[in-house]
Design a protein around this motif. Structure first.
Motif, PDB file in Angstrom:
ATOM      1  N   LEU A 556       0.849  -1.130  -0.372  1.00  0.00           N
ATOM      2  CA  LEU A 556      -0.162   0.038   0.069  1.00  0.00           C
ATOM      3  C   LEU A 556       1.157   1.581   0.521  1.00  0.00           C
ATOM      4  N   ARG A 557       2.109   1.427   0.640  1.00  0.00           N
ATOM      5  CA  ARG A 557       2.564   2.696   0.848  1.00  0.00           C
ATOM      6  C   ARG A 557       3.269   2.710  -0.833  1.00  0.00           C
ATOM      7  N   GLN A 558       3.988   1.753  -1.219  1.00  0.00           N
ATOM      8  CA  GLN A 558       4.662   1.944  -2.503  1.00  0.00           C
ATOM      9  C   GLN A 558       3.249   1.798  -3.546  1.00  0.00           C
ATOM     10  N   PHE A 559       2.658   1.599  -3.595  1.00  0.00           N
ATOM     11  CA  PHE A 559       1.125   1.848  -4.847  1.00  0.00           C
ATOM     12  C   PHE A 559       1.334   2.277  -6.175  1.00  0.00           C
ATOM     13  N   GLY A 560       1.650   1.811  -6.716  1.00  0.00           N
ATOM     14  CA  GLY A 560       2.219   2.563  -7.978  1.00  0.00           C
ATOM     15  C   GLY A 560       3.691   2.910  -8.256  1.00  0.00           C
ATOM     16  N   LEU A 612      -2.231  -4.386 -14.497  1.00  0.00           N
ATOM     17  CA  LEU A 612      -0.583  -4.739 -12.992  1.00  0.00           C
ATOM     18  C   LEU A 612       0.609  -4.033 -13.300  1.00  0.00           C
ATOM     19  N   ALA A 613       0.960  -3.302 -14.647  1.00  0.00           N
ATOM     20  CA  ALA A 613       2.205  -3.148 -15.326  1.00  0.00           C
ATOM     21  C   ALA A 613       2.147  -1.686 -14.575  1.00  0.00           C
ATOM     22  N   GLU A 614       0.141  -0.595 -14.673  1.00  0.00           N
ATOM     23  CA  GLU A 614       0.877   0.868 -13.944  1.00  0.00           C
ATOM     24  C   GLU A 614       1.217   0.599 -12.621  1.00  0.00           C
ATOM     25  N   TYR A 615       0.152  -0.557 -12.250  1.00  0.00           N
ATOM     26  CA  TYR A 615       0.396   0.311 -10.478  1.00  0.00           C
ATOM     27  C   TYR A 615       0.848  -1.377  -9.473  1.00  0.00           C
ATOM     28  N   PHE A 616       1.784  -2.103 -10.283  1.00  0.00           N
ATOM     29  CA  PHE A 616       2.253  -2.740  -9.025  1.00  0.00           C
ATOM     30  C   PHE A 616       3.387  -3.319 -10.253  1.00  0.00           C
ATOM     31  N   CYS A 662      -9.914  -5.017  -5.935  1.00  0.00           N
ATOM     32  CA  CYS A 662      -9.333  -5.370  -6.185  1.00  0.00           C
ATOM     33  C   CYS A 662      -7.901  -5.079  -6.143  1.00  0.00           C
ATOM     34  N   PHE A 663      -7.452  -3.691  -5.781  1.00  0.00           N
ATOM     35  CA  PHE A 663      -6.279  -3.612  -4.620  1.00  0.00           C
ATOM     36  C   PHE A 663      -6.297  -4.041  -3.723  1.00  0.00           C
ATOM     37  N   ASP A 664      -6.818  -4.749  -2.818  1.00  0.00           N
ATOM     38  CA  ASP A 664      -7.174  -5.103  -0.791  1.00  0.00           C
ATOM     39  C   ASP A 664      -6.353  -6.892  -1.508  1.00  0.00           C
ATOM     40  N   THR A 665      -7.376  -7.064  -2.390  1.00  0.00           N
ATOM     41  CA  THR A 665      -6.836  -8.784  -2.470  1.00  0.00           C
ATOM     42  C   THR A 665      -5.593  -8.913  -3.002  1.00  0.00           C
ATOM     43  N   PHE A 666      -5.376  -8.358  -3.692  1.00  0.00           N
ATOM     44  CA  PHE A 666      -4.443  -8.393  -4.487  1.00  0.00           C
ATOM     45  C   PHE A 666      -3.331  -8.616  -3.722  1.00  0.00           C
ATOM     46  N   LEU A 667      -2.684  -7.127  -3.063  1.00  0.00           N
ATOM     47  CA  LEU A 667      -2.006  -6.706  -2.603  1.00  0.00           C
ATOM     48  C   LEU A 667      -2.441  -7.566  -1.360  1.00  0.00           C
TER      49      LEU A 667
END
Length: 759
Positions: A556-560, A612-616, A662-667
C-alpha cells in the motif's frame, strides 16, 4: 660366563656375547618417530591447525568424531597445495619452510621439519583434498605410511580431480589403528574431545583475526565458534566468559622500555652491554586478570613467536606475583604472547615443539613479571559488595548519615592519604535499578543466533541458479542500512481509504513493542516462530504472520511506484499456472476442467496487464510471459518457488470487479507470496533468474538471479533477523488481530524473580 637376574619369576640368561646391531626397517622407524610427534588426537590437531595458519587461512572448520579417534577433519581457506607436491606431501622431512640449516635462525613459520603429516599417515588413514586459486578443480589424495595409496581397490594411487573450495581439507580416520597399545592408553572420547576444544580455544584466542569452528560429527551446532576480525579481548570474552573479560588487564612490554644506555663502540662493549644488545630484540603482550578474579585452577596461555608452548620458569614467575594478592588456593587467568628475534630462539628442542629455548630467558621473564606486578599495583584494588542496613544508611566518617542506596562497593587499596583510613566512595545520585527490572539497552548485545555460525544468503551455493554474489551483497547492504521506504503519491480514493484503514486498525502498544524490540533469535523456521524482547518481557511471535502484514502495508505504501524485480528468462505464466493447478487438490472437485481453469486465469491476467504494470510493476507481455515482479522490500528476496502458486491464486482469490477490493486482495496475495518459507513441492519447476541488463521504471532497480534453497535454514534466519525485523521496527503498524495467536508473552523477569524467591 653367564649371570642370572634375580628377583623375577623366571631367570633371564644374559649372554656375554654382544648382540649384533641391525638397521631397523624403515616402516618401524617411521612408526616409532610418529609416536613421538602424535601422542593423542589433540596433538595431531595442533599440528594441523599450525599448517592451516601457515597457509594464510582466515577460516578453520574442525569436525570430530569419538574424540578424534574415529574422525578428525580440518578445513581451511588457505593457499592450498600444488598438485605436483602431493606425491611427497606425507613423506618425512619434506617441507617448504627450510632449505638450509641456517634458515632455522630466521624461522617465522610454525612447521619446518616436515614430520606432522608423515607421522599422521603412519598411525592413521590420511586423506587430503586441496585446491589452489589457479586450479580449475580440487585434487584428492590418500596416504598410507607416507606414500600415496588408492582410495579403493582397483584404482590408481595418483591424485584424483574432485569438487572442492580453495584451500585444504584434511581427514584423519582411525587414529592409532595399527598401534593398539597407544589407542588403549587414551582416555574416554569425551575427555579427548575436551582436550581438542582446549587446543582450539587457545589458538582462537591467539589468532583472533581467524574464524574457528569446532563441532562433533553429526551435530548441527558447533561447540566452539569465533568470528573473524575480532580483537584478543573480544575472543577471550567469547571463549572464557564475561567473568574473565570484565576483570582483564593488558600490558605491552618490550626491550625498548628497559633503560638503554648510550651505545659504545664495539671494542668497548662489556658483558652487561652485550646482554642489553641481545635483549633489545623482544616484545610481549599480556592479558591477565586483576585481584577481583580468581579460580581454583590457573589458566595460562603462552605463545612464543606464535607457537603454543610451555615454560615452567615463566609460569612460576607469574604465579609468585599473585600469591600475595589472591586468597590461598586461588589462581588467575593469564594470556602471554612473547615475540622474539628468531635468531635468539631455538625451536628444535622438543619433538612436538612444546618447549623452546631462547637467550636471556631469565632477564626477559623478570622484566615481564615486573610490568605485570606494576599494573596490578596500579589497578589492584579488590572490590567487595555488601548490603546496607534497611533501617539506616552508611556512617559518614565526618559525622551524620548518608542515605542507604542498596549495595555499595569498597576498595581495599590500602591506606588513604596521610595514613588515614580510605574514605568510602561517593554514593551515586541516580536511583539503583533492581535486578529484576534490568533490561538490555543495546541491540548490539549477544543474541541466540550469535552463538552459532550465521551466514548471509549470498554464502549459500545449494541452487544451480544461485544469485550473483555482487548483486546479492548490494541488496543485502541496502537492507542492512534500513533505508526509509517513501510513501508514493497517490490520488485514488480507494488506495487512500485502504491506507486510512491500516492506520485505524493499528494497536498502539503492540506497535510500540515492535518498534522498540530487541531481537533474540529464530526459534523454529518451519513453524515461523521467533523470540523478541521488550522491556522486561519476552514474546514468542509468528514472524510469518507479522511478515504478511508488513508486506501488505509496504505494498500500500509504494502503490504505483514499485521498484522492479526482473526475471530472466521471462517464464510463460501458462506453464507456471499449469504446474500449480496440477498440484492443487481442490481442482479435482471443480466442475471445470484443468485446461479451462488455466485458460481462465491466463485470460484474466493478460487482459489486465496494463493495469498490473502501471500500479504494481507486474509486467506481462502480450503472449503471456512474466517479465518482472514488484520488489516490496529492498534487500529481501522472495522464494520464487512460490511463483506458480501466486499466479494461480491471482485468478480466483482477487476480486476483479471493484477497485478497492481488487487492490486490497491483490496486495494480500502478493504479501502471502513474500512471506519467508519453503514453497510447494513442484519437482518439474525451476525458478527463473533475473536479467542483470535492462532497465525498469520506478525510483529504484533491483536485479535478482534466483532465491537460494529454502531448506537452507541458516540463510533464511539471516534474512529474518537482519532484513525483516528491522523493517518491522520501522514500517509496521501492527493490527490488534495479531494479539490473538501471533504475539504471545512467554516470560516476565519480575515474575520469574518471584518464583525464584519462593524456591
Amino acid at each position: 660366563m653367564t649371570s642370572v637376574a634375580e628377583g623375577s619369576s623366571a631367570a633371564i640368561k644374559v649372554s656375554a656375547e654382544p648382540a649384533p646391531i641391525r638397521r631397523l626397517e624403515e616402516s618401524l622407524v617411521n612408526r616409532i618417530a610418529a609416536g613421538e610427534i602424535i601422542h593423542r588426537p589433540a596433538s595431531a590437531l595442533k599440528e594441523l591447525i599450525e599448517n592451516c595458519l601457515d597457509a594464510g587461512a582466515t577460516s578453520i572448520r574442525i569436525t570430530v568424531k569419538d574424540g578424534g579417534m574415529k574422525l578428525l577433519q580440518i578445513q581451511d581457506n588457505g593457499c592450498g597445495i600444488k598438485k605436483t607436491d602431493l606425491p611427497i606431501l606425507a613423506q618425512r622431512f619434506t617441507t617448504s619452510k627450510l632449505s638450509t640449516f641456517s634458515d632455522l635462525a630466521k624461522l617465522t613459520t610454525y612447521g619446518f621439519r616436515g614430520e606432522a603429516l608423515a607421522s599422521i599417515s603412519h598411525v592413521a588413514n590420511l586423506t587430503v583434498v586441496t585446491k589452489t586459486k589457479k586450479d580449475t578443480c580440487a585434487w584428492k589424495a590418500c596416504y598410507v605410511d607416507g606414500d600415496l595409496a588408492p582410495s579403493k581397490p582397483g584404482v590408481t594411487a595418483d591424485p584424483k580431480p574432485t569438487a572442492g573450495n580453495d584451500g585444504t581439507l584434511i581427514t584423519v580416520e582411525n587414529l592409532f589403528y595399527n598401534t593398539p597399545t597407544r589407542l588403549s592408553a587414551l582416555r574416554s572420547s569425551s575427555e579427548e574431545y575436551a582436550r581438542i576444544l582446549d587446543v582450539v580455544t587457545k589458538y582462537a584466542v591467539h589468532n583472533a583475526g581467524v574464524s574457528f569452528i569446532c563441532k562433533k560429527a553429526g551435530s548441527s551446532t558447533p561447540d566452539l565458534s569465533t568470528p573473524s576480525s575480532s580483537t584478543t579481548q573480544q575472543a577471550i570474552r567469547l571463549l572464557y566468559g564475561q567473568n574473565v573479560a570484565k576483570d582483564l588487564l593488558n600490558v605491552e612490554v618490550s626491550s625498548s622500555k628497559k633503560g638503554k644506555r648510550k651505545r659504545k663502540s664495539s671494542d668497548d662493549l662489556d658483558d652487561e652491554d652485550l646482554e642489553d644488545a641481545t635483549s633489545e630484540q623482544w616484545k610481549a603482550d599480556a592479558h591477565f586478570t586483576n585481584a577481583n578474579y580468581h579460580s581454583k585452577k590457573m589458566v595460562f596461555l603462552l605463545f612464543i613467536n606464535h607457537r603454543l608452548v610451555e615454560s615452567s620458569r615463566i609460569k612460576r614467575a607469574i604465579e609468585s606475583i599473585y600469591t600475595t594478592i589472591l586468597p590461598k588456593g586461588s589462581s588467575p587467568f593469564v594470556y602471554l604472547s612473547l615475540q622474539l628475534d628468531p635468531s635468539i630462539v631455538d625451536v628444535n628442542v622438543h619433538p612436538t615443539k612444546r618447549e623452546v629455548h631462547f637467550l636471556d630467558e631469565e632477564s626477559i621473564t623478570e622484566c615481564i613479571a615486573d610490568q605485570i606486578q606494576a599494573a596490578l599495583a596500579r589497578i589492584g584494588e579488590r572490590v567487595f559488595e555488601y548490603q546496607t542496613l534497611l533501617t539506616g544508611g552508611i556512617a559518614d566518617p565526618n559525622g551524620g548519615r548518608k542515605p542507604s542506596k542498596g549495595s555499595q562497593k569498597i576498595c581495599n587499596s590500602g591506606e588513604g592519604a596521610d595514613g588515614e583510613e580510605p574514605a568510602l566512595p561517593a554514593i551515586a545520585e541516580a536511583k539503583k535499578i533492581a535486578s529484576q527490572h534490568k533490561v538490555r539497552m543495546s541491540v548490539a548485545d549477544r543474541t541466540l543466533d550469535s552463538m552459532f555460525p550465521v551466514a548471509g544468503p549470498s554464502q549459500s551455493r545449494s541452487r544451480e541458479f544461485a544469485a550473483d554474489e555482487g548483486q546479492t551483497s548490494n541488496a543485502l547492504k541496502n537492507g542492512r542500512k534500513d533505508k526509509d521506504i517513501p510513501e508514493s503519491q497517490c490520488f485514488l480514493a480507494s488506495v487512500l481509504g485502504l491506507r486510512e484503514r491500516v492506520l485505524k486498525a493499528g494497536h498502539t502498544h503492540l506497535t510500540e513493542i515492535l518498534e522498540k524490540h530487541i531481537f533474540v533469535g529464530v526459534v523454529d523456521v518451519q513453524r515461523e516462530l521467533s523470540l523478541i524482547q521488550h522491556s522486561t518481557k519476552l514474546y514468542l511471535v509468528s514472524h510469518g504472520a507479522l511478515a504478511e502484514e508488513l508486506f501488505y502495508q509496504l505494498g500500500l505504501r509504494q502503490f504505483g511506484n514499485f521498484p522492479r524485480l526482473k526475471l530472466y528468462p521471462a517464464p510463460p505464466i501458462r506453464t507456471l499456472i499449469a504446474l500449480a493447478v496440477d498440484a492443487e487438490d481442490g481442482v479435482r472437485r471443480s466442475s471445470l476442467s484443468k485446461a479451462d481453469i488455466i485458460d481462465s486465469i491466463v485470460d484474466i491476467l493478460v487482459a489486465r496487464r496494463d493495469m498490473l504494470a502501471e500500479y504494481f510493476s507486474f509486467s506481462l507481455t502480450a503472449d503471456g510471459k512474466l517479465e518482472s515482479l514488484p520488489l516490496l522490500l529492498p534487500g529481501f528476496t522472495p522464494n520464487l518457488d512460490k511463483l506458480p502458486l501466486l499466479l494461480m491464486r491471482l485468478g480466483p482469490q482477487v476480486d476483479w470487479t471493484a477497485e478497492a477490493e481488487c487492490f486490497d486482495t491483490f496486495l494480500r496475495e502478493l504479501a502471502y507470496f513474500y512471506v519467508p518459507g519453503p514453497g510447494p513441492l513442484l519437482t518439474s519447476y525451476r525458478a527463473p533468474a533475473s536479467d542483470s541488463q535492462g532497465g525498469a521504471s520506478g525510483p529504484a532497480e533491483d536485479t535478482y538471479q534466483g532465491k537460494e534453497d529454502a531448506d537452507d535454514a541458516v540463510a533464511e534466519k539471516w534474512q529474518i533477523q537482519h532484513v525483516l525485523f528491522p523493517a518491522m521496527r520501522k514500517h509496521l503498524a501492527a493490527p490488534k488481530a495479531l494479539l490473538t495467536t501471533d504475539v504471545v508473552q512467554v516470560a516476565n523477569v519480575p515474575d520469574l524473580y518471584r518464583v525464584f524467591e519462593r524456591c
